[in-house]
Design an enzyme around this catalytic site. Structure first.
Site, short mmCIF file in Angstrom:
data_model
loop_
_atom_site.label_atom_id
_atom_site.label_comp_id
_atom_site.label_asym_id
_atom_site.label_seq_id
_atom_site.Cartn_x
_atom_site.Cartn_y
_atom_site.Cartn_z
N ASP A 104 -5.67 8.11 11.18
CA ASP A 104 -4.33 7.64 11.52
C ASP A 104 -3.87 8.07 12.90
O ASP A 104 -4.19 9.16 13.38
CB ASP A 104 -3.32 8.16 10.49
CG ASP A 104 -3.42 7.38 9.19
OD1 ASP A 104 -3.30 6.14 9.25
OD2 ASP A 104 -3.64 8.00 8.13
N GLU A 152 0.86 -1.18 0.00
CA GLU A 152 0.00 0.00 0.00
C GLU A 152 0.89 1.22 0.00
O GLU A 152 1.73 1.39 0.89
CB GLU A 152 -0.85 0.04 1.26
CG GLU A 152 -2.08 -0.83 1.22
CD GLU A 152 -2.84 -0.75 2.53
OE1 GLU A 152 -2.77 0.26 3.23
OE2 GLU A 152 -3.48 -1.76 2.86
#
Ligand SMILES: Cc1ncc(COP(=O)(O)O)c(C=O)c1O
Lengths: 256, 602
Positions: free
Chosen positions: A56, A45
């Site tokens: 995140d 990714e």
């Protein structure tokens, strides 16, 4: 992406590595991809930095900020990928928040991503309901739009999402943001089992995966693992070798 | 449906007025409407993402054209010279080739064009870009012509465009001089032209979005990580239910009255009226609310809803600390757990409110990331919510965030506008001519404006923060300078760079220091129902002094932006008109800033 289904059929577990594109400079991107594919990861990714990465935790956010300080943009990453002078042997998936894509233009993004050799896209703040903003363009370019399912996804919705799933399903193993955890909740095993039963494509566990103990816990209930923060941090600290045992623990043939 | 192109744009406000069009044109050929590539870039940033950006050229080289296509970037190229087919072929984006039509023979040429679209115009007079004259549309009627390639130009205006469309059925109509007054574009004419060209199909095209629930035109939606989807859906259902439950409404109004102290007066400001020499000025006194600002109206509503959903933990963000204080207050009242995220920079400039929150028993978490202001506080609150979503309600403080927040916050704040409407009718027997409110995320303004949206005679003006000035790097003027983007769960207008990274905002007022504006405001700006003006730090500070001395009311810094804008509006209003200002909060929290900035005040 077809390769992922074959891998599953052969009974092997996938290891998907997440990296932050441009952390340490854009020239690191190619190096990191080459290193990881040589090390036997299944897919990579490629993370695009964003100013407000609300899904995140601190590790990836900090990596993103370093990349932003280097002037990294979605466009620069796609350009760099188009210039790779080595053979990319594993599927690359672009992981980006929605706004940079919208700014770049959804159609143009999918075209450039295709040229850059990507096979798929993950957009954590694009829920299933709004996938029309991107999916038609992704389809034109034969890119798969990977869906996320989480511990809070209710059953009826889970079925809806899985019915349409392509490539692989990203099963989020924590109720929270990305970042290494010591332990995963007990309920995760039951959750991934449920997802796997319903999913037409391989199911990979991600968010918080950073240790062999996590892999041991979920090995029988998923088709693979996605490791982000631990890899990003190891690259940043120039000690990626430390992660080799984890990669091996996932990818090595396992006696049942 | 016929598309609309507004051509020859040179100024920001005209690009915005064209937001409901499908295409905008920049003229790069010599003309009085010529713009540089840099200027086109700046203007293009203000247009919505799916707007076609068309560059107009006359006999330019391939390099010049490609350079402009890349730099602006342009999505189409329109050629008015004698460009050869080889050039047209080389251009990567779709090409429009322009033709002048005088006789049936000219029509023949159209079918031979290899361009993607053909634009027909009357023969040019002033320059080759376009004539401004109508040609005989009937020339296009009985000839073999692919109308799906046809773009009609030349002398169109709001009065003839419908006829032109029904006669020629073009793919697009193109207008430039027809939406000008004295050689300059005119916002009103632009909007009226689009309206005429699109007729009543307008409303439908605005709902281009997939799931119209939770959208205001193109803005809004639920752009949150999957982990939060369950919570936003539950909230949506719970709010729908509560909204229609008389018991819930009764309880909400009970607390507004008994605890907040509503209703708040609509005070006639006699000395300001006299000093400004224009309309009669009325002040809506949200400063008199318990906790000192309008924020509490929303905090009560959401806290009641959270309990109804069985959630006893609350997380909130705060900028100026007013929303944090309101939330901490209500959590004390209802015995709920309370965590408030606040930027480090805001903690410094709003010390008093930090202490108030702590005294009320809330946990205040300092956010050191980014610029340490409101945007960063929202990010942290969202992360906290993602992690604690099962038992925690996110009590958002402005008309922002994923659906249903913008609608719900608006509804809870609409008490401001509803009271104002009733009060002005009682006092004056008629509606006001203009209303001004400040906009940060937009909650006090939308609460004030919403009950007046259908009253076309009432002008609505939002005052956003210009910081050091909209032409500097340091401002928070999202509607003046921002563009469409997704932040904090919604499609709205944001300040961002060309790569889609959200920029930091700057304002002396912590409550307006935010690089986004709620989705409903973004929509109201696009359709022109509300106008938004930017007020600098210095103008706001001057208004603090002025109102304090004229009326004995010390306003919050945020509210001072509305007052400064009202003063400007008053210049062009007459004594028989009525102007209402929403005084969203009082200045107690800003005393340290006032003491510092207004040092030496005599
Ligand atoms: C007194 C006051 N007015 C206005 C605002 C701006 O917020 P909104 O635009 O949501 O009304 C704030 C925010 O902190 C505030 O404290």
């Amino acid at each position: 992406m077809k390769r992922l289904a074959e891998l599953k059929q052969a009974g092997h577990k996938a290891f998907v590595a997440y990296i932050m594109a441009g952390d340490g400079g854009i020239e690191k991107l190619g190096e990191q991809i080459q290193y990881l594919q040589e090390r036997g990861v299944t897919a990579i990714e490629v993370g695009i930095p964003f100013s407000d990465p609300v899904a995140d935790g601190p590790t990836i956010e900090a990596a993103g900020n370093r990349a932003l300080a280097e002037g990294i943009t979605l466009e620069k990453v796609l350009d760099e990928m188009q210039r790779f002078d080595f053979e990319v042997k594993v599927p690359l998936v672009i992981m980006t928040y929605l706004n940079p894509v919208i700014r770049f233009g959804a159609e143009r993004f999918t075209q450039e991503a295709k040229k850059a050799g990507a096979s798929g896209i993950i957009i954590p703040d694009l829920p299933f309901e709004h996938r029309q903003l991107i999916e038609p363009f992704a389809k034109q370019q034969e890119l798969v739009l990977i869906q996320l399912v989480t511990l809070t996804t209710i059953d009826s919705r889970l079925e809806e999402i899985l019915k349409q799933a392509e490539g692989f399903v990203y099963a989020v193993t924590v109720t929270g943001i990305t970042g290494s955890r010591d332990e995963l909740a007990e309920e995760v095993g039951a959750f991934t089992r449920k997802v796997r039963e319903l999913s037409p494509v391989p199911v990979y566990a991600g968010f918080g995966i950073s240790k062999e103990s996590h892999v041991d816990m979920l090995r029988d209930d998923v088709d693979g693992f996605i490791v982000g923060s631990a890899i990003v941090q190891a690259f940043h600290e120039d000690r990626i070798e430390d992660l080799e045992p984890l990669i091996d623990a996932v990818t090595a043939p396992h006696s049942v | 449906m016929t598309r609309v192109k507004i051509c020859g744009l040179m100024e920001e406000q005209h690009v915005k007025a064209a937001s409901q069009a499908d295409a905008i044109g920049f003229v790069f050929a010599p003309s009085k409407r010529r713009v540089s590539i840099e200027r086109a870039q700046e203007l293009s940033r203000l247009a919505n993402n799916d707007m076609q950006r068309i560059g107009v050229f006359v006999n330019a080289s391939y390099e010049e054209i490609e350079n402009a296509v890349k730099a602006v970037p342009l999505t189409m190229v329109q050629l008015h010279g004698d460009e050869p087919d080889e050039l047209i072929q080389r251009i990567e984006v779709p090409v429009i080739q322009a033709f002048s039509i005088r006789t049936p023979d000219d029509v023949e040429k159209l079918n031979n064009s290899i361009a993607d679209y053909i634009l027909v115009d009357a023969p040019g007079t002033d320059y080759r870009g376009g004539s401004g004259h109508v040609f005989d549309w009937s020339l296009l009627e009985n000839v073999a012509l692919d109308h799906s390639r046809l773009i009609l130009a030349g002398g169109l205006n709001r009065d003839n465009v419908q006829a032109a469309i029904s006669q020629t059925a073009p793919f697009m109509v193109d207008v430039s001089s027809g939406v000008e007054t004295d050689g300059r574009k005119d916002e009103v004419k632009i909007q009226q032209f689009i309206l005429q060209a699109k007729g009543d199909s307008m409303e439908r095209t605005q709902e281009k979005t997939i799931d119209p629930v939770g959208f205001f035109g193109r803005y809004g939606g639920q752009f949150v990580p999957e982990t939060l989807m369950k919570a936003v859906k539950e909230l949506e259902a719970a709010y729908e239910d509560a909204k229609n439950d008389a018991e819930f409404q009764k309880e909400y109004h009970h607390y507004l009255k008994e605890y907040v102290g509503r209703e708040q007066p609509l005070t006639f400001a006699a000395r300001m009226t006299e000093a400004w020499g224009g309309p009669k000025i009325y002040l809506k006194r949200e400063d008199l609310n318990h906790t000192g600002a309008h924020k509490v109206n929303n905090a009560i509503g959401q806290a009641l809803l959270a309990q109804r959903m069985g959630k006893r933990k609350i997380v909130a963000e705060t900028g100026a600390g007013q929303h944090g204080v309101a939330t901490a207050t209500i959590c004390a009242l209802f015995d709920l757990d309370c965590v408030v995220f606040m930027g480090e920079e805001d903690i410094k400039r709003q010390q008093l409110n930090v202490f108030r929150m702590k005294l009320l028993g809330a946990r205040v978490e300092s956010v050191t990331k980014g610029s340490g202001t409101l945007k960063d506080a929202v990010n942290e609150a969202l992360r906290y919510w993602v992690t604690n979503v099962e038992d925690t309600h996110y009590l958002i403080g402005s008309a922002l965030g994923p659906h249903p927040f913008p609608t719900m916050v608006r509804d809870f704040q609409s008490v401001i506008g509803k009271e104002t409407k009733r009060q002005i009718l009682e006092k004056e027997g008629r509606l006001p001519d203009a209303i001004v409110a400040c906009v940060g995320g937009g909650s006090n303004a939308i609460g004030m404006f919403h009950p007046f949206i259908e009253d076309a005679s009432v002008r609505l003006i939002g005052a956003e923060a210009a910081g050091d000035g909209v032409d500097t790097e340091r401002h928070a003027a999202t509607l003046t300078k921002g563009s469409e983007g997704v932040l904090h769960g919604a499609m709205m207008k944001i300040l961002q760079d060309d790569a889609g990274q959200v920029q930091e905002a700057h304002s002396i007022s912590a409550g307006l220091d935010y690089p986004g504006i709620g989705p409903e405001h973004a929509h109201l700006a696009d359709n022109g129902r509300v106008t938004y003006e930017a007020i600098t730090d210095d103008e706001a500070l001057a208004s603090v002094i002025e109102m304090s001395r004229l009326e004995g009311i010390i306003p919050a810094l945020e509210s001072a932006h509305a007052i400064a804008e009202a003063k400007k509006q008053a210049q062009s209003m007459t004594a028989d008109e009525l102007l209402v200002i929403c005084v969203s909060g009082r200045g107690d929290k800003d005393m340290a800033t006032y003491a510092e900035k207004l040092e030496g005040l005599s």
